[in-house]
Design a protein around this motif. Structure first.
Motif, PDB file in Angstrom:
ATOM      1  N   LYS A  30       0.818  -1.202   0.000  1.00  0.00           N
ATOM      2  CA  LYS A  30       0.000   0.000   0.000  1.00  0.00           C
ATOM      3  C   LYS A  30       0.857   1.260   0.000  1.00  0.00           C
ATOM      4  CE  LYS A  30      -3.326  -0.008   3.087  1.00  0.00           C
ATOM      5  NZ  LYS A  30      -4.076  -0.202   4.351  1.00  0.00           N
ATOM      6  N   VAL A  31       0.363   2.254  -0.738  1.00  0.00           N
ATOM      7  CA  VAL A  31       0.963   3.584  -0.676  1.00  0.00           C
ATOM      8  C   VAL A  31       0.226   4.372   0.403  1.00  0.00           C
ATOM      9  CG1 VAL A  31       1.735   3.614  -3.077  1.00  0.00           C
ATOM     10  CG2 VAL A  31      -0.565   4.420  -2.511  1.00  0.00           C
ATOM     11  N   THR A  32       0.805   5.493   0.801  1.00  0.00           N
ATOM     12  CA  THR A  32       0.203   6.272   1.882  1.00  0.00           C
ATOM     13  C   THR A  32      -0.793   7.313   1.385  1.00  0.00           C
ATOM     14  OG1 THR A  32       2.094   7.768   1.836  1.00  0.00           O
ATOM     15  CG2 THR A  32       2.163   5.966   3.424  1.00  0.00           C
ATOM     16  N   TRP A  33      -0.800   7.604   0.092  1.00  0.00           N
ATOM     17  CA  TRP A  33      -1.760   8.573  -0.416  1.00  0.00           C
ATOM     18  C   TRP A  33      -3.058   7.862  -0.783  1.00  0.00           C
ATOM     19  CZ3 TRP A  33       2.923   7.498  -2.763  1.00  0.00           C
ATOM     20  CH2 TRP A  33       2.891   6.822  -3.977  1.00  0.00           C
ATOM     21  N   THR A  34      -4.121   8.645  -0.952  1.00  0.00           N
ATOM     22  CA  THR A  34      -5.448   8.057  -1.152  1.00  0.00           C
ATOM     23  C   THR A  34      -5.907   8.139  -2.600  1.00  0.00           C
ATOM     24  OG1 THR A  34      -6.526  10.140  -0.607  1.00  0.00           O
ATOM     25  CG2 THR A  34      -6.134   8.600   1.205  1.00  0.00           C
ATOM     26  N   ASP A  35      -7.090   7.602  -2.829  1.00  0.00           N
ATOM     27  CA  ASP A  35      -7.745   7.606  -4.144  1.00  0.00           C
ATOM     28  C   ASP A  35      -7.001   6.772  -5.175  1.00  0.00           C
ATOM     29  OD1 ASP A  35      -9.780   9.219  -3.176  1.00  0.00           O
ATOM     30  OD2 ASP A  35      -8.765  11.064  -3.765  1.00  0.00           O
ATOM     31  N   GLN A  36      -6.533   5.615  -4.744  1.00  0.00           N
ATOM     32  CA  GLN A  36      -5.863   4.691  -5.647  1.00  0.00           C
ATOM     33  C   GLN A  36      -6.752   3.466  -5.869  1.00  0.00           C
ATOM     34  OE1 GLN A  36      -2.738   5.532  -7.062  1.00  0.00           O
ATOM     35  NE2 GLN A  36      -3.435   7.415  -6.101  1.00  0.00           N
ATOM     36  N   ILE A  37      -6.433   2.690  -6.871  1.00  0.00           N
ATOM     37  CA  ILE A  37      -7.159   1.453  -7.143  1.00  0.00           C
ATOM     38  C   ILE A  37      -6.812   0.438  -6.067  1.00  0.00           C
ATOM     39  CG2 ILE A  37      -7.412  -0.461  -8.762  1.00  0.00           C
ATOM     40  CD1 ILE A  37      -6.820   1.552 -11.004  1.00  0.00           C
ATOM     41  N   TYR A  55      -2.802  -1.855  -3.185  1.00  0.00           N
ATOM     42  CA  TYR A  55      -3.316  -0.487  -3.191  1.00  0.00           C
ATOM     43  C   TYR A  55      -2.231   0.376  -3.821  1.00  0.00           C
ATOM     44  CZ  TYR A  55      -5.634   3.761  -1.559  1.00  0.00           C
ATOM     45  OH  TYR A  55      -6.270   4.981  -1.502  1.00  0.00           O
ATOM     46  N   SER A  56      -2.262   0.416  -5.156  1.00  0.00           N
ATOM     47  CA  SER A  56      -1.201   1.046  -5.936  1.00  0.00           C
ATOM     48  C   SER A  56       0.150   0.438  -5.559  1.00  0.00           C
ATOM     49  CB  SER A  56      -1.188   2.566  -5.736  1.00  0.00           C
ATOM     50  OG  SER A  56      -0.411   3.184  -6.735  1.00  0.00           O
ATOM     51  N   GLY A  57       0.124  -0.881  -5.413  1.00  0.00           N
ATOM     52  CA  GLY A  57       1.241  -1.632  -4.869  1.00  0.00           C
ATOM     53  C   GLY A  57       2.568  -1.525  -5.596  1.00  0.00           C
ATOM     54  N   LEU A  58       2.534  -1.388  -6.913  1.00  0.00           N
ATOM     55  CA  LEU A  58       3.806  -1.269  -7.631  1.00  0.00           C
ATOM     56  C   LEU A  58       4.577  -0.047  -7.146  1.00  0.00           C
ATOM     57  CD1 LEU A  58       2.725  -2.277 -11.262  1.00  0.00           C
ATOM     58  CD2 LEU A  58       4.076  -3.621  -9.634  1.00  0.00           C
ATOM     59  N   ASN A  59       3.851   0.990  -6.748  1.00  0.00           N
ATOM     60  CA  ASN A  59       4.489   2.190  -6.194  1.00  0.00           C
ATOM     61  C   ASN A  59       4.967   1.975  -4.762  1.00  0.00           C
ATOM     62  OD1 ASN A  59       4.095   3.975  -8.453  1.00  0.00           O
ATOM     63  ND2 ASN A  59       1.941   3.969  -7.933  1.00  0.00           N
ATOM     64  N   ALA A  60       4.555   0.871  -4.149  1.00  0.00           N
ATOM     65  CA  ALA A  60       4.932   0.563  -2.763  1.00  0.00           C
ATOM     66  C   ALA A  60       5.889  -0.625  -2.693  1.00  0.00           C
ATOM     67  CB  ALA A  60       3.677   0.266  -1.939  1.00  0.00           C
ATOM     68  N   GLY A  61       6.509  -0.956  -3.818  1.00  0.00           N
ATOM     69  CA  GLY A  61       7.488  -2.042  -3.827  1.00  0.00           C
ATOM     70  C   GLY A  61       6.918  -3.429  -4.058  1.00  0.00           C
ATOM     71  N   MET A  62       5.677  -3.505  -4.486  1.00  0.00           N
ATOM     72  CA  MET A  62       5.057  -4.801  -4.757  1.00  0.00           C
ATOM     73  C   MET A  62       5.747  -5.472  -5.943  1.00  0.00           C
ATOM     74  SD  MET A  62       1.063  -5.469  -5.809  1.00  0.00           S
ATOM     75  CE  MET A  62       1.240  -4.924  -7.525  1.00  0.00           C
ATOM     76  N   PRO A  63       6.022  -6.772  -5.842  1.00  0.00           N
ATOM     77  CA  PRO A  63       6.610  -7.475  -6.980  1.00  0.00           C
ATOM     78  C   PRO A  63       5.657  -7.483  -8.180  1.00  0.00           C
ATOM     79  CG  PRO A  63       6.743  -8.805  -4.982  1.00  0.00           C
ATOM     80  CD  PRO A  63       5.875  -7.627  -4.675  1.00  0.00           C
ATOM     81  N   LYS A  64       6.197  -7.426  -9.360  1.00  0.00           N
ATOM     82  CA  LYS A  64       5.379  -7.440 -10.581  1.00  0.00           C
ATOM     83  C   LYS A  64       4.570  -8.721 -10.712  1.00  0.00           C
ATOM     84  CE  LYS A  64       8.293  -4.258 -13.119  1.00  0.00           C
ATOM     85  NZ  LYS A  64       9.212  -4.038 -14.226  1.00  0.00           N
ATOM     86  N   THR A  65       4.985  -9.759 -10.013  1.00  0.00           N
ATOM     87  CA  THR A  65       4.246 -11.025 -10.094  1.00  0.00           C
ATOM     88  C   THR A  65       2.819 -10.884  -9.570  1.00  0.00           C
ATOM     89  OG1 THR A  65       5.141 -11.743  -7.963  1.00  0.00           O
ATOM     90  CG2 THR A  65       6.287 -12.496  -9.933  1.00  0.00           C
TER      91      THR A  65
END
Length: 84
Positions: A30-37, A55-65
């Motif tokens: 999760k990212v800390t800002w709001t209004d994301q998918i 929650y906009s995980g790619l911006n929070a270091g989520m693996p592409k998998t």
């Protein structure tokens, strides 16, 4: 609207998910800002249940998998055009 997925497709989807170490992922990205998918993927087996929140995980270091798993679920479930 109603779609049906056959057993082979479900089995193949499970194999796809397992090959990407779904059970080794964090429970949320999760990212800390709001209004994301917000996307929540849950897999239930005979031995338990695992969910991953994107929650906009790619911006929070989520693996592409995780995104690959989401896309594959939409493809198999014929929902890709609906969530486009």
């Amino acid at each position: 609207m109603h779609y049906q997925v056959d057993r082979t497709q479900v089995s193949d989807l499970y194999t796809f998910i397992a090959a990407r170490d779904f059970w080794g992922l964090k429970d949320e990205y999760k990212v800390t800002w709001t209004d994301q998918i917000f996307i929540k993927v849950c897999v239930t087996t005979q031995t338990g249940k695992k969910c991953v929140i994107d929650y906009s995980g790619l911006n929070a270091g989520m693996p592409k998998t995780v995104k690959e798993i989401e896309d594959e679920i939409n493809k198999v479930g014929l929902t890709a055009p609906l969530v486009g």
